[in-house]
Design a protein around this motif. Structure first.
Motif, PDB file in Angstrom:
ATOM      1  N   VAL A 120       6.599 -42.710 -26.543  1.00 54.56           N
ATOM      2  CA  VAL A 120       5.881 -43.533 -25.549  1.00 54.56           C
ATOM      3  C   VAL A 120       6.296 -43.096 -24.145  1.00 54.56           C
ATOM      4  N   ILE A 179       2.774 -40.599 -36.441  1.00 58.67           N
ATOM      5  CA  ILE A 179       3.567 -41.697 -37.006  1.00 58.67           C
ATOM      6  C   ILE A 179       2.647 -42.825 -37.488  1.00 58.67           C
ATOM      7  N   PHE A 180       1.692 -43.204 -36.650  1.00 64.12           N
ATOM      8  CA  PHE A 180       0.814 -44.331 -36.994  1.00 64.12           C
ATOM      9  C   PHE A 180      -0.058 -43.995 -38.208  1.00 64.12           C
ATOM     10  N   ILE A 227      10.041 -43.243 -31.587  1.00 58.84           N
ATOM     11  CA  ILE A 227       8.776 -43.834 -31.112  1.00 58.84           C
ATOM     12  C   ILE A 227       8.879 -44.141 -29.619  1.00 58.84           C
ATOM     13  N   LEU A 280       2.792 -39.942 -31.595  1.00 57.06           N
ATOM     14  CA  LEU A 280       2.495 -41.342 -31.921  1.00 57.06           C
ATOM     15  C   LEU A 280       1.417 -41.411 -33.003  1.00 57.06           C
ATOM     16  N   LEU A 281       0.366 -40.629 -32.825  1.00 58.70           N
ATOM     17  CA  LEU A 281      -0.736 -40.646 -33.791  1.00 58.70           C
ATOM     18  C   LEU A 281      -0.238 -40.253 -35.174  1.00 58.70           C
ATOM     19  N   GLY A 285       4.714 -39.927 -23.193  1.00 57.52           N
ATOM     20  CA  GLY A 285       3.263 -39.889 -23.321  1.00 57.52           C
ATOM     21  C   GLY A 285       2.816 -38.901 -24.392  1.00 57.52           C
ATOM     22  N   ASP A 286       3.617 -38.807 -25.461  1.00 58.42           N
ATOM     23  CA  ASP A 286       3.329 -37.847 -26.529  1.00 58.42           C
ATOM     24  C   ASP A 286       2.385 -38.471 -27.562  1.00 58.42           C
ATOM     25  N   GLY A 287       1.086 -38.402 -27.250  1.00 57.25           N
ATOM     26  CA  GLY A 287       0.071 -39.028 -28.102  1.00 57.25           C
ATOM     27  C   GLY A 287       0.007 -38.425 -29.492  1.00 57.25           C
TER      28      GLY A 287
END
Lengths: 285, 285
Positions: free
Chosen positions: A261, A272-273, A257, A269-270, A264-266
């Protein structure tokens, strides 16, 4: 029916069980033992127990059910203290959060774990502790895990199961090691993360200010950091192997994670979330 | 008094503010804009807004107060869309969770941030999102942080402050950078830890089983992992520097805890847990 229930350690867990059993008329007499006479007097005043003793051996005399509800670090000493006074037909059980360590403590005290010993763990509690926080509904719909050993007497397991069911719990059985791994993941690790976060923020300076801006999410997230520090120290020491294993997995995931961050790997992140939200919504509605 | 409030983004945050202002009779008309006509229709049905438009420029026409309540990643595009339609006397504010990124987005869209732009952040919300979750009491007693810039008009700040106070909030002002550091610590980091934990456990296999034994503490601890993944992706991207800084502190502290568990250092664990409990009990009672 229990004739005499002896509870060693008069706190939230033992007190709530006593209240539930007494309310159900399932228990003729509850006698508790603890190191604090003030707590025991208070337990009598609150109608949680009938009588008390400051001597474990005295408390368990003639009891047909003995519940060990002391911190993990005190289990072995308590077992040594009650050994000679236990009635031959008495069933012995406990509420410790890490089962391998309790089995080891009981085995060390008795030479080997008695066939009448049923390791148990109610998955219930609040961040509060002490007999004053006890309430009879604590176990309603909660799970209690029993981890009987190969030589544990089936009728002892049945008696412990029946007692928890009267208190409203859903009782399950599993192996000692499996219990300790599951609880390391769902309980011990989260407590360490929450204690760690609050301590980390408190030491960042300006702590008076930082906590002022904590919203509801932070309060919920850190509620478990208000739990009893001695109990949690004992759990960390008693279940260290399983905790370290699950902590190692978690730290790898946290690395991932952090890296996302940083980069900047959106999308990562998305992903995972979304996976986390789906899992939580599914299992903790 | 607000003549016409335009809300860009019709969700929990904007909807709850609209409900509070309408209940207080502080706002003659509320017009919302969003990409989903279904959400906007629902907002009208629920009595949250008076009217809607699918065009941001249309929604803000003649508004004296414009609230940007879209995900951080959409701020710049929305500002570009409303730029020409904004009335000269209109006050512009937002609810973004990371202020430097909103200031950058607004500045990019307008050439420089307008003097009538008041960056704002209500420290409120639940893990639920969407206008159907809106309720007028959401801001009662909650903090709203305004981070005005050096050239922000004082009367614009006063108007935004007054609006939030009518909704029941306690309004404070601080610098953009300070806001982003405090929120990284008290909100963004906890969300990452919770998302990470749930995802970690869900991928450990046996996830159906693992979550079955999650007690109340786990539910509370992971509640924020049910938050909107898109919003949190945007926050992580928008406030990455402050998040990485606080994550780095936290990981050092987690290293220390892990080492203490490894070494069986009960004194060190107890010290950390006691300090954390004392801090939390003091600030989050």
């Amino acid at each position: 029916m229990i004739r005499k229930l002896a509870i060693i350690g008069a706190g939230l867990i033992g007190g709530s069980l006593a209240l539930a059993l007494r309310r159900a008329g399932y228990c003729k007499q509850v006698v508790a033992c603890s190191r604090s006479e003030a707590h025991l007097k208070r337990a009598v005043e609150l109608g949680v127990i009938d009588a008390y003793s400051l001597e474990p051996a005295e408390a368990v005399r003639d009891a047909d059910m003995v519940l060990l509800a002391v911190p993990l670090g005190a289990m072995e000493a308590v077992c040594r203290a009650i050994g000679d006074a236990l009635a031959p037909d008495a069933v012995l059980t406990d509420v410790g959060s890490a089962k391998a360590s309790v089995v080891a403590a009981v085995s060390a005290a008795f030479g080997e774990a008695p066939a009448s010993f049923v390791p148990g763990h109610p998955i219930a509690g609040t961040e509060k502790s002490g007999v004053e926080a006890a309430f009879p509904e604590l176990y309603q719909g909660r799970r209690v895990i029993l981890t009987p050993l190969a030589h544990t007497r089936p009728d002892a397991v049945r008696q412990v199961r029946a007692m928890w069911e009267v208190a409203g719990a859903v009782v399950e059985e599993m192996g000692v090691e499996h219990h300790d791994e599951v609880l390391a993941a769902t309980s011990h690790l989260p407590h360490l993360l929450a204690f760690g976060l609050v301590d980390s923020l408190a030491r960042m300076g300006e702590r008076d200010e930082i906590f002022r801006y904590a919203a509801g999410g932070f309060r919920d997230f850190t509620r478990i950091a208000s739990s009893d520090p001695v109990m949690w120290r004992d759990i960390c020491l008693a279940n260290s192997q399983a905790i370290l294993k699950v902590m190692s997995h978690y730290r790898e995931d946290l690395d991932g994670i952090t890296e996302a961050v940083q980069q900047g790997d959106g999308d990562r992140l998305l992903e995972i979330f979304q996976r986390a939200k789906a899992a939580r919504d599914r299992f903790c509605h």
